[in-house]
Enzyme design. Structure first.
Site, PDB file in Angstrom:
ATOM      1  N   TYR A   5       1.240  -8.483  17.067  1.00 51.84           N
ATOM      2  CA  TYR A   5       1.730  -7.671  15.942  1.00 51.84           C
ATOM      3  C   TYR A   5       3.197  -8.013  15.622  1.00 51.84           C
ATOM      4  O   TYR A   5       3.671  -7.834  14.517  1.00 51.84           O
ATOM      5  CB  TYR A   5       1.548  -6.191  16.265  1.00 51.84           C
ATOM      6  CG  TYR A   5       1.445  -5.306  15.045  1.00 51.84           C
ATOM      7  CD1 TYR A   5       0.529  -5.589  14.025  1.00 51.84           C
ATOM      8  CD2 TYR A   5       2.258  -4.185  14.912  1.00 51.84           C
ATOM      9  CE1 TYR A   5       0.434  -4.769  12.906  1.00 51.84           C
ATOM     10  CE2 TYR A   5       2.171  -3.365  13.800  1.00 51.84           C
ATOM     11  CZ  TYR A   5       1.253  -3.662  12.808  1.00 51.84           C
ATOM     12  OH  TYR A   5       1.179  -2.852  11.700  1.00 51.84           O
ATOM     13  N   LYS A  52       7.137  -1.209  11.539  1.00 50.95           N
ATOM     14  CA  LYS A  52       6.406   0.072  11.512  1.00 50.95           C
ATOM     15  C   LYS A  52       7.192   1.172  12.234  1.00 50.95           C
ATOM     16  O   LYS A  52       7.128   2.340  11.870  1.00 50.95           O
ATOM     17  CB  LYS A  52       5.015  -0.077  12.133  1.00 50.95           C
ATOM     18  CG  LYS A  52       4.050  -0.922  11.316  1.00 50.95           C
ATOM     19  CD  LYS A  52       3.778  -0.348   9.932  1.00 50.95           C
ATOM     20  CE  LYS A  52       2.600  -1.020   9.260  1.00 50.95           C
ATOM     21  NZ  LYS A  52       2.452  -0.665   7.845  1.00 50.95           N
TER      22      LYS A  52
HETATM   23  N1  LIG Z   1      -5.974  -2.909   8.632  1.00 50.82           N
HETATM   24  C1  LIG Z   1      -5.471  -2.400   9.738  1.00 50.82           C
HETATM   25  O1  LIG Z   1      -5.947  -2.656  10.837  1.00 50.82           O
HETATM   26  C2  LIG Z   1      -4.306  -1.452   9.646  1.00 50.82           C
HETATM   27  C3  LIG Z   1      -4.056  -0.572  10.710  1.00 50.82           C
HETATM   28  C4  LIG Z   1      -2.975   0.292  10.632  1.00 50.82           C
HETATM   29  C5  LIG Z   1      -2.151   0.282   9.521  1.00 50.82           C
HETATM   30  N2  LIG Z   1      -2.420  -0.595   8.488  1.00 50.82           N
HETATM   31  C6  LIG Z   1      -1.522  -0.585   7.333  1.00 50.82           C
HETATM   32  O2  LIG Z   1      -2.247  -0.184   6.190  1.00 50.82           O
HETATM   33  C7  LIG Z   1      -1.544  -0.651   5.049  1.00 50.82           C
HETATM   34  C8  LIG Z   1      -2.531  -1.310   4.088  1.00 50.82           C
HETATM   35  O3  LIG Z   1      -3.001  -2.524   4.662  1.00 50.82           O
HETATM   36  P1  LIG Z   1      -4.526  -2.953   4.652  1.00 50.82           P
HETATM   37  O4  LIG Z   1      -4.930  -3.155   6.060  1.00 50.82           O
HETATM   38  O5  LIG Z   1      -5.316  -2.067   3.781  1.00 50.82           O
HETATM   39  O6  LIG Z   1      -4.454  -4.439   4.057  1.00 50.82           O
HETATM   40  P2  LIG Z   1      -4.382  -4.968   2.536  1.00 50.82           P
HETATM   41  O7  LIG Z   1      -4.104  -6.419   2.667  1.00 50.82           O
HETATM   42  O8  LIG Z   1      -5.598  -4.567   1.809  1.00 50.82           O
HETATM   43  O9  LIG Z   1      -3.146  -4.179   1.932  1.00 50.82           O
HETATM   44  C9  LIG Z   1      -1.805  -4.604   2.077  1.00 50.82           C
HETATM   45  C10 LIG Z   1      -1.193  -4.420   0.722  1.00 50.82           C
HETATM   46  O10 LIG Z   1       0.211  -4.666   0.745  1.00 50.82           O
HETATM   47  C11 LIG Z   1       0.517  -5.170  -0.538  1.00 50.82           C
HETATM   48  N3  LIG Z   1       1.822  -5.834  -0.574  1.00 50.82           N
HETATM   49  C12 LIG Z   1       2.328  -6.743   0.300  1.00 50.82           C
HETATM   50  N4  LIG Z   1       3.537  -7.174  -0.131  1.00 50.82           N
HETATM   51  C13 LIG Z   1       3.791  -6.509  -1.296  1.00 50.82           C
HETATM   52  C14 LIG Z   1       4.848  -6.532  -2.240  1.00 50.82           C
HETATM   53  N5  LIG Z   1       5.923  -7.328  -2.056  1.00 50.82           N
HETATM   54  N6  LIG Z   1       4.772  -5.718  -3.329  1.00 50.82           N
HETATM   55  C15 LIG Z   1       3.706  -4.930  -3.526  1.00 50.82           C
HETATM   56  N7  LIG Z   1       2.651  -4.857  -2.673  1.00 50.82           N
HETATM   57  C16 LIG Z   1       2.704  -5.654  -1.577  1.00 50.82           C
HETATM   58  C17 LIG Z   1      -0.588  -6.178  -0.822  1.00 50.82           C
HETATM   59  O11 LIG Z   1      -0.659  -6.499  -2.201  1.00 50.82           O
HETATM   60  C18 LIG Z   1      -1.796  -5.397  -0.325  1.00 50.82           C
HETATM   61  O12 LIG Z   1      -2.359  -4.654  -1.381  1.00 50.82           O
HETATM   62  C19 LIG Z   1      -0.451  -1.592   5.549  1.00 50.82           C
HETATM   63  O13 LIG Z   1       0.772  -0.887   5.624  1.00 50.82           O
HETATM   64  C20 LIG Z   1      -0.947  -1.927   6.942  1.00 50.82           C
HETATM   65  O14 LIG Z   1       0.116  -2.316   7.794  1.00 50.82           O
HETATM   66  C21 LIG Z   1      -3.478  -1.452   8.533  1.00 50.82           C
END
Ligand SMILES: NC(=O)c1ccc[n+]([C@@H]2O[C@H](COP(=O)([O-])OP(=O)(O)OC[C@H]3O[C@@H](n4cnc5c(N)ncnc54)[C@H](O)[C@@H]3O)[C@@H](O)[C@H]2O)c1
Length: 261
Positions: A152, A159
């Site tokens: 990570y 985070k």
């Molecule tokens: N998938 C997992 O396992 C998980 C677990 C815990 C937390 N999260 C968090 O959930 C959130 C959503 O991620 P996800 O897993 O749905 O993946 P995802 O790839 O679908 O979403 C990530 C989003 O961030 C956006 N993004 C990145 N840089 C950007 C920028 N400069 N301007 C505007 N938008 C931007 C992307 O366009 C994308 O829509 C994130 O914060 C991620 O860290 C994910």
């Protein structure tokens, strides 16, 4: 129980149908709310395809949160006020995710912090005149904020800052009656997750060691999200709520004998 009729959300972070933000969007609409989606330019065609004909999506608006002007412009060009703001954004350069944190350079460190953490402050700051009374903010975080998760890397530091921001922003937003919380989601297969080295092993380990002996999905997160965004959570702010099948409370895994044999 949750009625979002007449309520309006601004959701950042839909890239495709696997996005956690897309799950949340669907549940907001199911509860009667309407949604404006703010998306990153590179996902434009996917967003048009995904949202075509979906009732409840009011508009889709391009916005790169790396740029202050773009966030400011977004709030200036979208008329009307919001009741909910969802920040589901995370990013670190691939270079930073592929090597141990000690080798992350200043530029990549700053990029991860600005997009994954500072963007929450940026969005909150520019949203202040576009909020209805008693609005709610929600962001997404991960266990790597408080514990070591190999692979990570810089995202754990980003985070940790994000969770701190949720606490620090809560009294500022609270003075105007608004709430802010984070969901710490367990691992879910998404575009962002596909860049985390060893992600499949994390999914396997969690499935075998979490109290519920399963992984979580978008729906698990979305249901908690609409609760936190709704008036049912009127007394909750500044919190990080785990939606991870209970994994975070495990010290020694229940099936340790099988794991070490
Ligand atoms: N998938 C997992 O396992 C998980 C677990 C815990 C937390 N999260 C968090 O959930 C959130 C959503 O991620 P996800 O897993 O749905 O993946 P995802 O790839 O679908 O979403 C990530 C989003 O961030 C956006 N993004 C990145 N840089 C950007 C920028 N400069 N301007 C505007 N938008 C931007 C992307 O366009 C994308 O829509 C994130 O914060 C991620 O860290 C994910």
């Amino acid at each position: 129980m949750i009625d979002f009729n007449g309520k309006r959300a601004l959701v950042f972070g839909v890239a495709d149908k696997t996005s956690i933000a897309w799950g949340i969007t669907n549940w907001i609409i199911k509860a009667g709310g309407t949604v404006v989606l703010a998306y990153q330019k590179k996902f434009r065609s996917r967003l048009y395809g995904l949202t075509k004909g979906v009732n409840g999506i009011e508009a889709i608006e391009e916005c790169d949160v790396a740029f202050d002007e773009q966030v400011k412009d977004l709030f200036e060009r979208v008329d009307g006020k919001f009741d909910m703001i969802v920040h589901a954004i995370g990013f670190a350069p691939g270079r930073a995710l592929s090597k141990p944190l000690i080798y992350t350079n200043e530029e990549d460190f700053a990029t991860a912090m600005i997009i994954s953490s500072y963007s929450l402050q940026r969005i909150a700051r520019h949203s202040m005149r576009s909020l209805n009374p008693n609005s709610a903010f929600l962001t997404l975080t991960y266990l790597g904020a408080t514990a070591v998760v190999p692979g990570y890397r810089i995202m754990g530091t980003a985070k940790a800052a994000l969770e701190s921001l949720v606490r620090e922003l809560s009294p500022i937003l609270g003075a105007a009656g608004h709430r802010i919380n984070a969901i710490s989601a367990g691992p879910i297969r998404t575009l962002a997750a596909s860049h985390v080295p060893g992600f499949d092993n994390i999914l396997d380990y969690m499935e075998h060691t979490s109290p519920l002996r399963r992984n979580i999905d978008q729906e698990d997160v979305a249901k908690t999200a609409i609760f936190l965004l709704s008036n049912l959570a009127s007394g909750i702010t500044g919190q990080t709520i785990f939606v991870d099948a209970g994994f975070n409370i495990i010290g020694v895994p229940p099936d340790l004998d099988k794991l070490v044999s």
